[in-house]
Each structure stands twice: as structure tokens, then as C-alpha cells.
Design a protein around this motif. Structure first.
Motif, short mmCIF file in Angstrom:
data_model
loop_
_atom_site.label_atom_id
_atom_site.label_comp_id
_atom_site.label_asym_id
_atom_site.label_seq_id
_atom_site.Cartn_x
_atom_site.Cartn_y
_atom_site.Cartn_z
N ASP A 162 -7.05 15.99 -14.84
CA ASP A 162 -8.17 15.99 -13.58
C ASP A 162 -7.02 15.97 -12.46
O ASP A 162 -7.73 16.23 -11.20
N ARG A 163 -5.86 15.49 -12.48
CA ARG A 163 -5.35 15.47 -11.44
C ARG A 163 -4.55 16.61 -10.81
O ARG A 163 -4.17 17.25 -11.44
N THR A 164 -4.48 16.61 -9.40
CA THR A 164 -3.71 17.76 -8.73
C THR A 164 -2.40 17.50 -8.67
O THR A 164 -1.92 16.44 -8.86
N ASP A 165 -1.77 18.66 -8.58
CA ASP A 165 -0.01 18.48 -8.19
C ASP A 165 0.03 17.38 -7.15
O ASP A 165 1.14 16.77 -7.13
N LYS A 166 -0.48 17.75 -6.09
CA LYS A 166 -0.36 17.03 -4.88
C LYS A 166 -0.63 15.56 -5.15
O LYS A 166 0.42 14.77 -4.57
N ASP A 167 -1.58 15.32 -5.73
CA ASP A 167 -1.79 13.78 -6.36
C ASP A 167 -0.57 13.20 -7.03
O ASP A 167 -0.33 12.06 -6.72
N MET A 172 4.63 10.05 -7.45
CA MET A 172 5.89 10.23 -8.04
C MET A 172 6.90 9.66 -6.81
O MET A 172 7.73 9.01 -7.04
N VAL A 173 6.60 10.15 -5.68
CA VAL A 173 7.36 9.63 -4.22
C VAL A 173 7.31 8.25 -4.21
O VAL A 173 8.36 7.61 -4.01
N ILE A 174 6.10 7.68 -4.36
CA ILE A 174 6.11 6.23 -4.13
C ILE A 174 6.85 5.36 -5.16
O ILE A 174 7.57 4.55 -4.91
N LYS A 175 7.02 5.98 -6.39
CA LYS A 175 7.46 5.15 -7.44
C LYS A 175 9.03 5.38 -7.30
O LYS A 175 9.81 4.57 -7.54
N ILE A 176 9.39 6.60 -6.83
CA ILE A 176 10.92 6.78 -6.77
C ILE A 176 11.49 5.99 -5.52
O ILE A 176 12.57 5.67 -5.53
N GLN A 177 10.63 5.97 -4.43
CA GLN A 177 10.93 5.20 -3.28
C GLN A 177 11.33 3.42 -3.79
O GLN A 177 12.25 3.22 -3.34
N ARG A 178 10.53 3.16 -4.51
CA ARG A 178 10.40 1.96 -5.15
C ARG A 178 11.83 1.66 -5.78
O ARG A 178 12.39 0.62 -5.88
N LEU A 179 12.00 2.80 -6.68
CA LEU A 179 13.43 2.66 -7.53
C LEU A 179 14.77 2.70 -6.63
O LEU A 179 15.50 1.90 -6.85
N VAL A 180 14.52 3.66 -5.57
CA VAL A 180 15.57 3.48 -4.40
C VAL A 180 15.96 2.05 -3.95
O VAL A 180 16.70 1.72 -3.62
N GLU A 181 14.67 1.70 -3.28
CA GLU A 181 14.84 0.41 -2.99
C GLU A 181 15.37 -0.71 -3.81
O GLU A 181 16.37 -1.51 -3.43
N HIS A 182 14.76 -0.80 -5.15
CA HIS A 182 15.41 -1.74 -5.82
C HIS A 182 17.05 -1.34 -6.26
O HIS A 182 17.69 -2.39 -6.37
N MET A 183 17.45 -0.24 -6.21
CA MET A 183 18.70 0.03 -6.40
C MET A 183 19.45 -0.45 -5.30
O MET A 183 20.74 -0.83 -5.58
N ALA A 184 19.07 -0.48 -4.08
CA ALA A 184 19.85 -0.73 -2.85
C ALA A 184 20.02 -2.29 -2.95
O ALA A 184 21.14 -2.87 -2.86
N VAL A 185 19.00 -3.04 -3.31
CA VAL A 185 18.98 -4.57 -3.44
C VAL A 185 19.89 -4.98 -4.54
O VAL A 185 20.75 -5.87 -4.15
#
Length: 286
Positions: A162-167, A172-185
Motif C-alpha cells: 500500500d506504500r507508494t515509492d515516495k513514502d 529510506m533517506v531518513i535511515k540512511i541519514q542515521r547510518l551516515v551520522e552513526h558512521m561519522a561519530v
């Protein structure tokens, strides 16, 4: 003659995210939304279209080696591409060496279909095996990668979701941002642990001062202990609170690799001290 100017957007910095995918349909519908969404979030993305014209395809394998994160977009036609399988084998190699974080994205195909080579996904792969039966070592690497990569924690989008590609892309973007921040720390902590005194510049004597904007804390440095690099300061992140860190016009994060192979995060001031008037203990005004 009339002239026009094009606005050039700054290139995102930070860990490079390599996207591996197959098919014009996936490119036109999913990747065409995912790529700009990641760039808008200031994530350093690389897809095949970013390679220089005239370059050999083998250069894409080098881009994988240069990356710290890989997104593998599994779709029904993924295994119909010899080159996607080559990229997947390289991604597994870098993952096994601890140099790459891999995020499998199951785009309208079940994880079990990928891992157990079911349906058209498996049929395409078996066609590749028959075509290259004289290269068993290569095809074995492909099969090993298809077994290994789905074991990483990823994200599925079912064909009847039921999810659209946009949703889906937004999450995805939110989770990848978290991963990038975690890797930086994590990278900063490892850097500090491997340097004398546990900090990047042990001689620095920082102190914290209250900022007039909401009482936030900023770092003030004594002139005699100040260290700079092209307008940036090298400091211990454990002692650093940055005012207006959300203002991209003021600061730039970039990743560099030292002689010891460790990744360093460099915080650079986008204005020279002469132009900005920045002095020890002073912050930018909005």
C-alpha cells in the motif's frame, strides 16, 4: 549575444553511497526519485550516470571501492544483467573486508526470492550460469554474493504494498541519514582513540562560552593554541558544540583518509577568517 548563468549546487560531502540497480523501469521510476531525494538530504550519492563519458565500465568497480555505503536495489530483472552481478560480487568483497556497509533494498521482490533464486529472478541467474559455464569461479562469486548480501538488514517494498515509492524513499533517506551520522561519530571516536592523548589537538585549551542565541554552547579557543587548516579548526569532537551547525553556508563536513588508513571527518569553515571576521570565541550571526 544573450548570456545565461547556471546555478551550481555544492557537491555533497561525507561517505559515498554507491547505488547498484538494474533496468530502465527501475531507473525511470524508482532511482529517478531516490537519487535527488538523497542529494537533497546532502548525502553523497554515486550512480552509473555520474561516471565520466568514455570511461570503461570497470571504473564502476573502483567507485565501489571508494564508497563506504552500497545500496543494492534488487528487482525481478536484477540477475539478467551480467554487469550488476559483477558489481554485486565486488560489493560483497568490500563488505567482507569491513570497508563497506551494504543495504539491500528488495524492490517489489521478496527477500526469499533473491536468496533462494526463485521465479524469474532465479531463471535469469541460471541463464547467466549457462552462458558462462566455462567460468565457474566467476559465477560462484555471483552466487555467493546473492546468498550473502540479503543477510544484511535491508528494506523491502512488496509488489502489492500500500506504500507508494515516495513514502518508501522518504523512510529510506531518513535511515540512511542515521547510518551516515552513526558512521561519522564512530569514525571520530576511533580516530581519537588512536591519536596521542585521545584527541586530535592535545595542546588545545578550549573553553565553553554561553552564546546569546538561546544560550547554546560554543567553543572558544585561545589564540596561542589555535590550529587551522584552510580556514577550518581541528578540535576534539568531545569538547565541541557548534552554533548554527545547521547552516550549510557556514560549515562543510568532508571525509579524508590518513596514512594509517583511518577515515577522518574534517569540519571546514566556508568563509575565510578575514571575510567572516571570525575570532576565537566568536560565532556567526544568522
Amino acid at each position: 549575444m544573450a548570456t545565461s548563468s547556471l546555478a551550481v549546487k555544492p557537491t555533497p560531502t561525507g561517505p559515498q553511497v554507491f547505488i547498484c540497480f538494474r533496468g530502465a523501469g527501475v531507473r525511470k521510476h524508482f532511482i529517478s526519485f531516490l537519487d535527488p531525494a538523497l542529494r537533497k538530504a546532502n548525502i553523497n550519492v554515486f550512480i552509473d550516470e555520474d561516471e565520466y563519458l568514455g570511461s570503461d565500465l570497470v571504473n564502476l568497480l573502483k567507485r565501489i571501492e571508494e564508497s563506504e555505503i552500497a545500496l543494492v536495489i534488487f528487482s525481478e530483472d536484477f540477475t539478467s544483467s551480467y554487469w550488476c552481478l559483477e558489481e554485486l560480487a565486488k560489493i560483497k568483497e568490500c563488505k567482507d573486508q569491513g570497508r563497506l556497509k551494504v543495504i539491500p533494498i528488495f524492490y517489489k521482490v521478496k527477500p526469499s526470492v533473491v536468496k533462494y533464486l526463485k521465479g524469474k529472478f532465479g531463471d535469469h541467474f541460471r541463464d547467466q550460469i549457462r552462458n558462462l559455464r566455462h567460468q565457474p569461479e566467476r559465477t560462484q562469486k555471483w552466487e555467493d554474493a546473492l546468498l550473502s548480501i540479503p543477510e544484511s538488514i535491508g528494506m523491502p517494498l512488496a509488489a502489492q504494498s500500500d506504500r507508494t515509492d515516495k513514502d518508501f524513499i522518504t523512510s529510506m533517506v531518513i535511515k540512511i541519514q542515521r547510518l551516515v551520522e552513526h558512521m561519522a561519530v564512530k569514525g571520530n571516536q576511533e580516530t581519537e582513540a588512536n591519536l596521542p592523548g585521545g584527541s586530535i589537538v592535545p595542546a588545545m585549551k578550549p573553553k565553553r562560552e554561553a552564546n546569546s542565541q538561546g544560550g547554546s554552547m560554543v567553543l572558544a579557543m585561545k589564540p596561542e593554541t589555535e590550529a587551522s587548516h584552510q580556514g577550518g579548526f581541528v578540535v576534539s569532537a568531545r569538547q565541541l558544540g557548534i552554533a548554527f551547525s545547521d547552516k550549510s553556508r557556514c560549515w562543510s563536513w568532508s571525509s579524508i583518509t590518513g596514512r594509517n588508513g583511518l577515515s577522518y571527518i574534517l569540519l571546514s569553515l566556508l568563509f575565510t577568517r578575514e571575510k567572516s571576521g571570525l575570532r576565537p570565541g566568536k560565532t556567526f550571526e544568522d
